[in-house]
Design an enzyme around this catalytic site. Structure first.
Site, short mmCIF file in Angstrom:
data_model
loop_
_atom_site.label_atom_id
_atom_site.label_comp_id
_atom_site.label_asym_id
_atom_site.label_seq_id
_atom_site.Cartn_x
_atom_site.Cartn_y
_atom_site.Cartn_z
N LYS A 169 -74.84 -47.58 -38.49
CA LYS A 169 -73.42 -47.30 -38.25
C LYS A 169 -73.17 -45.86 -38.67
CE LYS A 169 -68.86 -48.16 -40.07
NZ LYS A 169 -68.00 -48.93 -40.98
N GLY A 207 -59.97 -49.27 -45.47
CA GLY A 207 -59.53 -49.90 -46.71
C GLY A 207 -58.03 -50.05 -46.86
N THR A 263 -62.57 -54.71 -46.59
CA THR A 263 -61.56 -54.71 -47.66
C THR A 263 -60.62 -55.91 -47.57
OG1 THR A 263 -61.68 -52.32 -47.70
CG2 THR A 263 -59.73 -53.32 -48.70
#
Lengths: 63, 253
Positions: free
Chosen positions: B94, B155, B204
């Site tokens: 990634k 997040g 998250t």
């Protein structure tokens, strides 16, 4: 004085010996010396030289 | 009916990619299992031999997707990817190139450069990107195996704030579109899947939930529901009412 992950180190041993001594599993880490990535078969023939900057990295949690 | 997520020829039954950040190591195994996740992301960092190894907590058979977090340009991303491969993580990567510490937005230009270099080196690049059509085309031309547009800042749990732009990528880019970052609730994951996203990546939202393992399962079910709704084709929307019950045969007073 060599540095390993930012810490001073002044023994003349190989990367392979260092990993073993510290209890790392060689298959699960990658080692970079002075910005160059070492392949696993180089661990036992690469001596940590004074002034080497060694990074030992592995996986941690991340997104 | 078989409905697999296919990335670079690899087939996955689950469309939920779980991030492993911010977790207590002891909870990772249960979270992965309850999420039904077959892909989990990891970061590459300096390690010592004394702390527990996250790989010991990931169930067998789960594909590892290391990220290049910490990279500020293409060259650094390539180096981190190579370190990940040397540490035994396979070829999936990634790509994350970020040099804004406030919003953690990806640099699409550097990301595309990294994508090209890594694809040439045999990696399976999955770039994390701002959902921009031209950049997504660049990623595809550079050899991306999927693109991972952000829903909102990493997040933040803000939800699908880039929805209309992700929709454009779904329509125009012939690669798996994996919505990554910012998804805060199962309903938002479901909404992205309903509009045709190929998969959801979340971290998250689960790691900061009251009950982590339960939230992993809630996301799994929401993603399955959204996918089924997309495959089924959602019903039409009207301005006025349309009776669901027959308008004939009323019972006489």
């Amino acid at each position: 004085m060599a540095k390993i992950n930012g810490e001073d180190f002044n023994e003349v041993i190989t990367i392979g010996e260092y990993l073993k001594k510290k209890g790392y599993t060689a298959a699960r880490v990658a080692v970079m010396v002075n910005g160059e990535i070492l392949s696993k078969n180089e661990y036992d023939c690469t001596k940590i030289q004074p002034d080497d900057e060694v990074e030992i990295v592995g996986f941690v949690g991340g997104g | 009916m078989e409905d697999k997520l296919i990335i670079a020829g690899r087939e996955f039954n689950s469309r939920f990619i779980l991030g492993s950040g911010k977790f207590d190591l002891d909870l990772i195994n249960a979270a992965v299992k309850n999420a039904g996740a077959e892909i989990i992301t990891l970061a590459v960092r300096r390690v010592n031999s004394f702390t527990g190894n996250i790989l010991d907590h990931i169930p067998e058979g789960v594909t590892l997707l290391p990220n290049t977090s910490g990279a500020r340009n293409a060259e650094e991303a390539v180096k981190i990817a190579k370190l990940a491969r040397e540490a035994g993580c396979g070829d999936f990567i990634k790509i994350e190139v970020i040099h804004d510490s406030k919003y953690l937005l990806p640099d699409n230009y550097e990301t595309a450069k990294a994508c090209e270099m890594l694809a040439k080196d045999g990696f399976i690049p999955m770039p994390y990107m701002y959902p921009d059509l031209y950049a997504a085309r660049d990623m595809k031309n550079a050899g991306a195996a999927a693109v991972m547009p952000l829903a909102a800042p990493i997040g933040s749990n803000q939800g699908l704030s880039t929805k209309q732009f992700i929709r454009i990528l779904i329509e125009e880019i012939d690669l798996p579109i994996i919505v990554d970052a910012g998804i805060g609730k199962p309903s938002q994951a479901c909404e992205a899947m309903e509009m045709g996203a190929s998969a959801i990546m979340a971290n998250t939202a689960i790691a900061t939930a009251g009950n982590i393992v339960q939230m992993a399962e809630a996301f799994k079910n929401a993603i399955i529901a959204g996918r089924l709704a997309y495959l089924a084709g959602t019903g039409r929307v009207l301005d006025k009412a349309s009776a669901s019950s027959p308008l004939t045969g009323f019972i006489a007073d």
